[in-house]
Structure formats: structure tokens, C-alpha cells
Design a protein around this motif. Structure first.
Motif, PDB file in Angstrom:
ATOM      1  N   LYS A 155      37.383  44.823  46.673  1.00  0.00           N
ATOM      2  CA  LYS A 155      37.338  45.947  47.489  1.00  0.00           C
ATOM      3  C   LYS A 155      38.161  45.700  49.132  1.00  0.00           C
ATOM      4  O   LYS A 155      38.804  46.206  49.614  1.00  0.00           O
ATOM      5  N   ASN A 156      37.450  44.681  49.465  1.00  0.00           N
ATOM      6  CA  ASN A 156      38.030  44.024  50.741  1.00  0.00           C
ATOM      7  C   ASN A 156      39.374  43.681  50.836  1.00  0.00           C
ATOM      8  O   ASN A 156      39.952  43.939  51.768  1.00  0.00           O
ATOM      9  N   GLU A 189      40.319  48.926  58.032  1.00  0.00           N
ATOM     10  CA  GLU A 189      39.353  47.831  58.736  1.00  0.00           C
ATOM     11  C   GLU A 189      37.950  48.004  57.765  1.00  0.00           C
ATOM     12  O   GLU A 189      37.102  46.974  57.815  1.00  0.00           O
ATOM     13  N   GLY A 190      37.644  48.904  57.240  1.00  0.00           N
ATOM     14  CA  GLY A 190      36.205  48.941  56.560  1.00  0.00           C
ATOM     15  C   GLY A 190      36.193  50.312  55.869  1.00  0.00           C
ATOM     16  O   GLY A 190      36.891  51.481  56.168  1.00  0.00           O
ATOM     17  N   PHE A 191      34.905  50.493  55.072  1.00  0.00           N
ATOM     18  CA  PHE A 191      34.596  51.860  54.479  1.00  0.00           C
ATOM     19  C   PHE A 191      33.815  52.775  55.380  1.00  0.00           C
ATOM     20  O   PHE A 191      33.439  51.920  56.487  1.00  0.00           O
ATOM     21  N   GLU A 192      33.935  53.959  55.383  1.00  0.00           N
ATOM     22  CA  GLU A 192      33.250  54.848  56.313  1.00  0.00           C
ATOM     23  C   GLU A 192      31.675  54.751  56.329  1.00  0.00           C
ATOM     24  O   GLU A 192      30.951  55.103  57.283  1.00  0.00           O
ATOM     25  N   ASN A 193      31.150  54.438  55.240  1.00  0.00           N
ATOM     26  CA  ASN A 193      29.691  54.371  54.956  1.00  0.00           C
ATOM     27  C   ASN A 193      29.469  53.315  53.932  1.00  0.00           C
ATOM     28  O   ASN A 193      30.121  52.931  53.031  1.00  0.00           O
ATOM     29  N   ALA A 194      28.085  52.949  54.045  1.00  0.00           N
ATOM     30  CA  ALA A 194      27.644  51.959  52.949  1.00  0.00           C
ATOM     31  C   ALA A 194      27.637  52.535  51.351  1.00  0.00           C
ATOM     32  O   ALA A 194      27.845  51.779  50.772  1.00  0.00           O
ATOM     33  N   ILE A 248      45.394  42.052  42.909  1.00  0.00           N
ATOM     34  CA  ILE A 248      44.305  41.748  43.431  1.00  0.00           C
ATOM     35  C   ILE A 248      43.145  41.376  42.365  1.00  0.00           C
ATOM     36  O   ILE A 248      42.395  40.550  42.251  1.00  0.00           O
ATOM     37  N   MET A 249      43.197  42.078  41.345  1.00  0.00           N
ATOM     38  CA  MET A 249      42.242  41.949  40.205  1.00  0.00           C
ATOM     39  C   MET A 249      42.836  41.058  38.849  1.00  0.00           C
ATOM     40  O   MET A 249      42.128  41.061  37.928  1.00  0.00           O
ATOM     41  N   VAL A 250      43.928  40.529  39.159  1.00  0.00           N
ATOM     42  CA  VAL A 250      44.548  39.430  38.066  1.00  0.00           C
ATOM     43  C   VAL A 250      44.234  38.024  38.203  1.00  0.00           C
ATOM     44  O   VAL A 250      44.503  37.600  39.367  1.00  0.00           O
ATOM     45  N   ASP A 251      43.532  37.447  37.344  1.00  0.00           N
ATOM     46  CA  ASP A 251      43.190  36.127  37.481  1.00  0.00           C
ATOM     47  C   ASP A 251      44.101  35.183  37.836  1.00  0.00           C
ATOM     48  O   ASP A 251      45.697  35.481  37.267  1.00  0.00           O
ATOM     49  N   LYS A 252      44.145  33.782  37.969  1.00  0.00           N
ATOM     50  CA  LYS A 252      44.855  32.852  38.041  1.00  0.00           C
ATOM     51  C   LYS A 252      45.722  32.433  36.732  1.00  0.00           C
ATOM     52  O   LYS A 252      44.876  32.493  35.517  1.00  0.00           O
ATOM     53  N   PRO A 253      46.877  32.099  36.700  1.00  0.00           N
ATOM     54  CA  PRO A 253      47.496  31.583  35.430  1.00  0.00           C
ATOM     55  C   PRO A 253      46.660  30.500  34.716  1.00  0.00           C
ATOM     56  O   PRO A 253      46.648  30.653  33.617  1.00  0.00           O
ATOM     57  N   SER A 254      46.269  29.612  35.456  1.00  0.00           N
ATOM     58  CA  SER A 254      45.443  28.702  34.635  1.00  0.00           C
ATOM     59  C   SER A 254      44.269  28.992  33.922  1.00  0.00           C
ATOM     60  O   SER A 254      44.115  28.758  32.833  1.00  0.00           O
ATOM     61  N   HIS A 255      43.688  30.060  34.466  1.00  0.00           N
ATOM     62  CA  HIS A 255      42.625  30.850  33.584  1.00  0.00           C
ATOM     63  C   HIS A 255      42.801  31.593  32.667  1.00  0.00           C
ATOM     64  O   HIS A 255      42.282  31.524  31.386  1.00  0.00           O
TER      65      HIS A 255
END
Length: 506
Positions: free
Chosen positions: A29-30, A39-44, A93-100
Motif C-alpha cells: 500500500k505504501n 503522502e498517506g491515507f486519510e485515516n487509520a 508492485i505486487m510481482v515477486d522477483k524473477p529468482s523467486h
């Protein structure tokens, strides 16, 4: 729906598909916030929110994110070219490294080659490298012909560039990196206006005939598990003994797959001749179902079955249990065909120093047997047929004008997207008994429409959908004629006699 909700939904998609684990959520998410300039979410509550999503929700989720990114001028443009570049960046962002990914594939392969490819195919879709929601738009049907069933598709999944993107691409400096769309260097590449993004793309290393090759899926999957196997080196297409060795090596490692090669000459070759590669997958092509028209015996190869295939193109099928013998016979046929001339059949091995004869090899398993189809090709041109004598002739260009590559050789037509709209226009014209010869869009079909009227009579009492079904059926017959035009020996007594003259030289 707000951008923060969309981020949470995309992260949930990652959990649902197994691309990420719950421990990855904060990090993922970050990273998404970063790419979207937030810069961030609006609330927790938003930080920990994980809405219920289905795999089929991905297109909608990405659309919401892309609409926001375009509005905030984050994409560089609003057309599909810019949107594809940006959403690939988000998905990566959600795709793992090639080696893995390679390690996972190899561990599954130890259990079963099919289990490994099943997982990798699903993974390649989950990452949105293969865009499921576009592939499903393709129009597909089966047409009965005198050669059996033909598989027909109208390709709607490959996005067309808009004029602005095309104009912008002309101003982009050519870097020469990656060298082509198949090169190893595409993995993880961010892309540019004139080169697709591949940050969400992964490849699997293979050894074929002692050489380094790579395995991936086509992003456009024209058929089930449409894979591409390419040489690690950017080296031109070349049909040779090594080709046959590599093909048989691959189907030894992946016996549930078919694998074949485009020809290595212009006109009869594929769209990429600069990088040696194969195409295949878990698909039973129409040509594989075609029977043997006539069995033949080739001198010194009594241990290898051989025959002429009943197919609109000129195909020799060889099979046996010994890989080396299949390779030796395939090499013998290739060498003989490369140098073969029969003026009476308009077969010329060479004119003005230019070579014309080559072939398409296709390999598959039949239990313990290795089977290879060798499709004879010739790329000679004349004034009457400047695009190729053994290429769809002008009267068929209203349906298919492009080169006939490996996939179509095997009986799967890949037809241009324009036909979906044109078929509806033709159906309406037939219902209205309207002359289309001067119609800017439909005029190219005028002669064909007259043939349909002669065959079926009046269409005024038929429904529009019913007429479209007739047009689709007849399109399959046109496609079989396309393949006949691409065949070096015609499917008649004279053509068979000429084919047998070549076989006698083996």
C-alpha cells in the motif's frame, strides 16, 4: 469511489490471487501511495481496509486508479498507451522477483511439468501481463471446411494506438534497448510510448539442445497457454538441424505442449524474424487432427512413419520413438527442399541469388511417439502476385491480407478487428439488398457478397444475427482458401503428383 478505496481494493486483489501475502500489505500500500503521489491515507481505517474483491474486478479497479492518475497528470497522456504504461507500473508492485518465480516454477516442475505450467500461466494472468479482460473480447468460432474444422478468431485484445500516441512515438529517440519485443531485457522494463511496459513480466530459463533459452507466455494468448520460447541471444530466425533438436528437446521436457517455428524467410515468416523463437502451448490445433492422405516410404528411414497430411497447405508428417531419427529425417527433408526446383510446378529454390524454399516445423507428442509436421513454404513473388505467389491472393484480402505465420498454418485464423464491425454492416446490407460496391468501408467485400447471394438466395427474411452466423461460417471457408493459396502444392491431382515428385528425390 475514492483513490484510497481503490488502493485497498487492488491490495485485496493481490491477496485473493496469491500475488502477495498479508505480511506484504503495509509495504504494498505504501508503494502504491508513492507511485500515485500521495503522502498517506486519510485515516487509520483505510490503512487496514481489505474489501472483498473478485479476480474479475481487476479491470474496474485499475480503471478507477487510472482515471485518478490521468486527472492528476501522472500518466503523461490519457490514451490506452499511457494508461497501459502506468497500470503496469502499479501492478509490478505486487510481482515477486524473477529468482523467486523461477524457484517456484522449478519446485512445481519436479512434481509435474503440467503443474508448473498451470501455475505459471495463472500467475502471468494474475499479474495482468496477460490482460484477461481484453482477451475475452476476442470473437471466436469454429467453421467446418473440407479439411475439417478450422478455428477462427477476430483479434480485439491487442489495443490499437491512437493517432496522438503514434505521433508522439515518432519523436521518441530510439534507444535500441531492448533490441526487440522478445529479448531477455524486456523483463522488468518500464517501457515507453513505442515499447510496452514489462515490469509485471516474468520468464523461465530452459536448456534446449545444450543452449540457453527462455520460456514465457504471449500477452495476447491467441489460444490456450500460448507460449513463446526464445533464444537467450538476439539472433535471427534460422531453420536448421538445431531447430529440430530444440523442438524435440522441449516436448520431451513438456510433453503436454505443442511447439513449432515460424519460417525464416520474409513473406512466409512471422512478424519477428530478427530473434530466433518458437510458439506453442496446450492447444490441439486443427492441423494436428488432420489425417494422413497418403503414406509414404523414405529411403533409409524405414523406421520412421511418414505421410502427406490432408491439409490445404503442403505438409509432411513424420513420427517415431527415436528422437535422433526424427531429427535426421527432418534435416534431410529440409536440405532437399532448400535446393529443390520444379519449374512445371512453379517451385524455384532460388532466383537472382535470393533463396525461396524453407519450412515450418511443428512438434508434438503422441504418447511415446514424437511427431513432427513439416510444412513446405516458398516466398517467390511475381508482378501478378507482388506479395507472394504462395500468399493470400488479392481476391481474399478483404478477409486476410497479412502473412500466414505458424499459428495460421496450424489452422487457427487470426483475423483483423475491423471484421467485427464490418460483418454487422454486411448483414444489414444483405437484409436491405443494398449494393455496397461504392461503400468506402464495405466495398472490398462486394464480390464476396454477390457469391453469398448466389449461394443462399435472398437474405431479406433472415435475422441480422442469423446472417452474421452465415458470414462467420463462410469466413471459415475463405480462410481454408487462404491456406490453399499459401500451399506450394495445390489440393488436386496435379498438385499431389508434383508433391510426389519432390518426395521421390528424398
Amino acid at each position: 469511489m475514492g483513490i484510497f478505496e481503490s488502493i485497498c481494493r487492488l491490495a485485496s486483489y493481490g491477496i485473493t490471487t496469491g500475488l502477495i501475502q498479508e505480511e506484504d500489505l503495509v509495504y504494498v500500500k505504501n508503494r502504491m501511495l508513492e507511485v500515485l503521489g500521495l503522502e498517506g491515507f486519510e485515516n487509520a481505517e483505510q490503512t487496514s481496509n481489505l474489501p472483498d474483491v473478485k479476480v474479475s474486478d481487476l479491470e474496474e479497479i485499475l480503471k478507477d486508479i487510472l482515471d485518478y492518475a490521468v486527472e492528476k497528470n501522472l500518466t503523461g497522456g490519457e490514451s490506452v498507451v499511457y494508461r497501459d504504461l502506468f497500470d503496469t507500473k502499479i501492478m509490478s508492485i505486487m510481482v515477486d522477483k524473477p529468482s523467486h518465480i523461477i524457484r517456484k516454477f522449478k519446485s512445481l516442475y519436479e512434481k509435474s511439468p503440467k503443474e508448473a505450467t498451470n501455475w505459471f500461466y495463472k500467475f502471468s494472468q494474475d499479474t495482468d501481463y496477460i490482460r484477461r479482460y481484453r482477451i475475452c473480447r476476442d470473437v471466436k468460432w469454429i467453421s467446418e471446411t473440407e479439411y475439417g474444422e478450422m478455428d477462427i478468431t477476430i483479434n480485439l485484445s491487442k489495443p490499437e494506438k491512437d493517432p496522438k500516441a503514434i505521433a508522439a512515438a515518432k519523436n521518441v529517440k530510439t534507444t535500441g534497448y531492448p533490441s526487440c519485443l522478445l529479448c531477455r531485457e524486456n523483463e522488468g522494463y518500464a517501457g515507453r510510448i513505442n515499447h510496452p511496459a514489462r515490469q509485471n513480466h516474468r520468464m523461465i530459463p530452459l536448456k534446449l539442445a545444450g543452449e540457453n533459452w527462455w520460456f514465457q507466455y504471449s500477452p495476447y494468448v491467441y489460444y490456450n497457454e500460448h507460449c513463446i520460447v526464445f533464444n537467450e541471444k538476439h539472433t535471427p530466425m534460422q531453420i536448421s538441424r538445431k531447430t529440430f533438436e530444440r523442438l524435440l528437446d522441449f516436448i520431451t521436457q513438456f510433453p503436454h505442449y505443442t511447439l513449432g517455428s515460424n519460417a525464416d524467410l520474409p513473406i512466409v515468416g512471422g512478424s519477428i524474424l530478427t530473434h530466433d523463437h518458437f510458439q506453442g502451448g496446450a492447444y490441439n490445433f486443427p492441423m494436428a487432427k488432420a489425417p494422413i492422405l497418403k503414406k509414404i516410404q523414405i529411403k533409409d528411414f524405414g523406421d520412421v512413419e511418414a505421410g502427406i497430411v490432408k491439409w490445404p497447405m503442403s505438409v509432411l508428417r513424420i513420427r517415431g520413438t527415436n528422437q535422433n531419427r526424427i531429427v535426421e529425417l527432418a534435416e534431410h527433408i529440409l536440405s532437399s527442399w532448400r535446393n529443390y526446383t520444379d519449374e512445371s510446378a512453379f517451385i524455384f529454390a532460388q532466383t537472382d541469388g535470393e533463396n525461396h524454399n524453407t519450412l515450418n516445423p511443428i512438434a508434438r507428442r503422441r504418447g511415446e511417439l514424437y511427431e513432427m509436421d513439416l510444412v513446405l513454404r516458398n516466398n517467390i513473388t511475381t508482378k501478378e502476385h507482388p506479395l507472394g505467389v504462395y500468399h493470400p491472393h488479392a481476391e481474399l484480402h478483404h478477409i486476410k491480407k497479412e502473412n500466414i505465420g505458424l499459428i495460421e498454418v496450424m489452422g487457427l485464423a487470426i483475423l483483423p478487428g475491423r471484421l467485427k464491425t464490418e460483418f454487422r454492416g454486411l448483414a444489414q446490407a444483405l437484409m436491405q439488398e443494398r449494393d455496397i460496391r461504392n461503400d468506402e468501408t464495405l466495398g472490398k467485400h462486394a464480390d464476396w457478397m454477390n457469391e453469398l447471394r448466389d449461394k443462399y438466395g435472398s437474405f431479406t427474411c433472415k435475422s441480422e444475427e442469423g446472417i452474421i452466423e452465415i458470414i462467420k461460417k463462410e469466413t471459415g471457408i475463405v480462410f481454408s482458401k487462404v491456406l490453399e493459396h499459401a500451399g506450394v502444392y495445390k489440393c488436386n491431382e496435379q498438385g499431389l503428383e508434383a508433391f510426389e515428385r519432390f518426395i521421390a528425390t528424398l
